[in-house]
Design an enzyme around this catalytic site. Structure first.
Site, PDB file in Angstrom:
ATOM      1  N   CYS A 186       0.011  -3.251  -0.006  1.00 45.55           N
ATOM      2  CA  CYS A 186      -0.528  -2.778   1.278  1.00 45.55           C
ATOM      3  C   CYS A 186      -0.839  -1.284   1.250  1.00 45.55           C
ATOM      4  O   CYS A 186      -1.942  -0.850   1.610  1.00 45.55           O
ATOM      5  CB  CYS A 186       0.412  -3.133   2.424  1.00 45.55           C
ATOM      6  SG  CYS A 186       2.043  -2.353   2.355  1.00 45.55           S
ATOM      7  N   HIS A 244       5.038  -2.185   6.029  1.00 47.73           N
ATOM      8  CA  HIS A 244       3.656  -2.642   5.840  1.00 47.73           C
ATOM      9  C   HIS A 244       2.707  -1.641   6.493  1.00 47.73           C
ATOM     10  O   HIS A 244       3.079  -0.935   7.439  1.00 47.73           O
ATOM     11  CB  HIS A 244       3.485  -4.036   6.464  1.00 47.73           C
ATOM     12  CG  HIS A 244       2.219  -4.727   6.083  1.00 47.73           C
ATOM     13  ND1 HIS A 244       1.835  -4.944   4.783  1.00 47.73           N
ATOM     14  CD2 HIS A 244       1.209  -5.250   6.848  1.00 47.73           C
ATOM     15  CE1 HIS A 244       0.679  -5.582   4.755  1.00 47.73           C
ATOM     16  NE2 HIS A 244       0.266  -5.771   6.000  1.00 47.73           N
ATOM     17  N   HIS A 253      -5.925  -5.273   5.776  1.00 50.60           N
ATOM     18  CA  HIS A 253      -4.666  -5.012   5.057  1.00 50.60           C
ATOM     19  C   HIS A 253      -4.577  -5.931   3.847  1.00 50.60           C
ATOM     20  O   HIS A 253      -5.368  -6.861   3.681  1.00 50.60           O
ATOM     21  CB  HIS A 253      -3.460  -5.202   5.988  1.00 50.60           C
ATOM     22  CG  HIS A 253      -3.312  -6.592   6.535  1.00 50.60           C
ATOM     23  ND1 HIS A 253      -2.082  -7.209   6.633  1.00 50.60           N
ATOM     24  CD2 HIS A 253      -4.209  -7.492   7.017  1.00 50.60           C
ATOM     25  CE1 HIS A 253      -2.226  -8.414   7.164  1.00 50.60           C
ATOM     26  NE2 HIS A 253      -3.510  -8.612   7.398  1.00 50.60           N
TER      27      HIS A 253
END
Length: 326
Positions: free
Chosen positions: A203, A263, A275
């Protein structure tokens, strides 16, 4: 036969252990620096192939050498450290390192490609290349650049997938829309833990790779990226979040523990974000959308606006302001 196979397996295990458990050796002045000479170089938590990967470095990237045990412990331009096999970087003295940094480069601008022995795409491949790779410019040959690697190899790189660094930097756009367009170009690239290249990203690696294609270096991990720039507490209607802001996810702070960032994505506007999770894709915070991401909506924490702070805040800079490249 079983005994022979067993003894052979033991011998291989012993050899592998011996190769991976060498003592720390002094770093000489001729090897205190280095430059990556393969397209994507894996940094590991320890100096052995069985150790977990922590991040990646790209071809042409200057690094500092901290230790040598048969493996090199290196530090990358975002101040991340890890161990790499001795066959993937070219150790250098400070003088050679400075010469490499001062030399005109060719920057790979396409996600994937190859360098060839001759200025002909049907000739022998010298290596693969990925976006962000930098090679030394040695001249032009028709539709190709002649380039050299940090280890002295020479090759030809098509002008269709690369650009001279001076021309690339002069035409480079570092605005929100250009960065988002680059993020879109990575849709479908697989998730890879610790990945920071077109071959695979995690990520925060997606964020770092997209920005590096615009000559921007930011901290490596989501937990580091979350604390640069301007923090924005997201309004319920998302009106105070702008396209290009980073959005962070994890566990909210509680009385007995701090918030935990796990994240990150790039906000696209209209409650959409891109993402890397499984692969690079787009999801929505809006329950009415078909691509609604209930899981990540439930752990959304805050946003960060970072672009106005490039070259103004520690940890976020362009390569012409980064001390490793200068």
């Amino acid at each position: 036969m079983k005994k022979i196979i067993f003894l052979f397996a033991c011998l291989l295990a012993f050899m592998a252990t011996g190769l991976e458990a060498q003592e720390i050796q002094p770093i000489s002045a001729d090897s205190a620096y280095g430059v990556v000479h393969i397209s994507v170089c894996n940094l590991r938590e320890e100096g052995k192939f069985t150790s977990g990967m922590s991040t990646q470095a790209l071809l042409g990237m200057p690094v500092k050498v901290r230790q040598y045990t048969g493996w090199y412990e290196i530090q990358t331009p975002d101040d991340y450290t890890g161990w790499v096999h001795r066959m993937v970087i070219t150790p250098m003295s400070r003088e050679k390192y400075d010469r490499w940094n001062r030399a005109e480069k060719v920057v790979v601008t396409s996600h994937y490609g190859f360098a060839y022995e001759k200025p002909n795409e049907h000739s022998q491949v010298v290596s693969d290349v990925v976006a962000g790779n930098r090679l030394k410019w040695e001249g032009n040959k028709g539709h190709f650049y002649k380039v050299s690697y940090p280890d002295g190899r020479q090759a030809y790189l098509s002008k269709s997938i690369s650009k001279r660094e001076s021309e690339w930097r002069a035409s480079l756009k570092q605005d929100v829309e250009s960065i988002i367009q680059t993020a879109y170009s990575m849709i479908g690239i697989p998730y890879l833990w610790a990945g920071t290249s077109s071959k695979g990203v995690d990520c925060s690696g997606l964020v770092r790779t997209v920005l590096f294609m615009h000559d921007i270096i930011i901290p490596r991990d989501a937990s580091q990226q979350a604390y640069v720039g301007e923090r924005i507490e997201i309004d319920p209607d998302f009106t105070n979040v702008q396209r290009g802001d980073l959005v962070f996810f994890g566990r909210k702070a509680m009385v007995d523990c701090k918030e935990d960032i796990s994240h990150v994505g790039i906000y696209l506007g209209n409650r959409k974000f891109i993402h890397a999770l499984g692969d690079v894709h787009i999801n929505s915070f809006n329950p009415k959308d078909s691509d609604y991401d209930e899981f990540n909506t439930g752990r959304l924490l805050f946003a960060v606006r970072f672009l106005p702070y490039i070259n103004k805040e520690k940890g976020m800079n362009t390569t012409d302001h980064n001390p490793y490249y200068n």
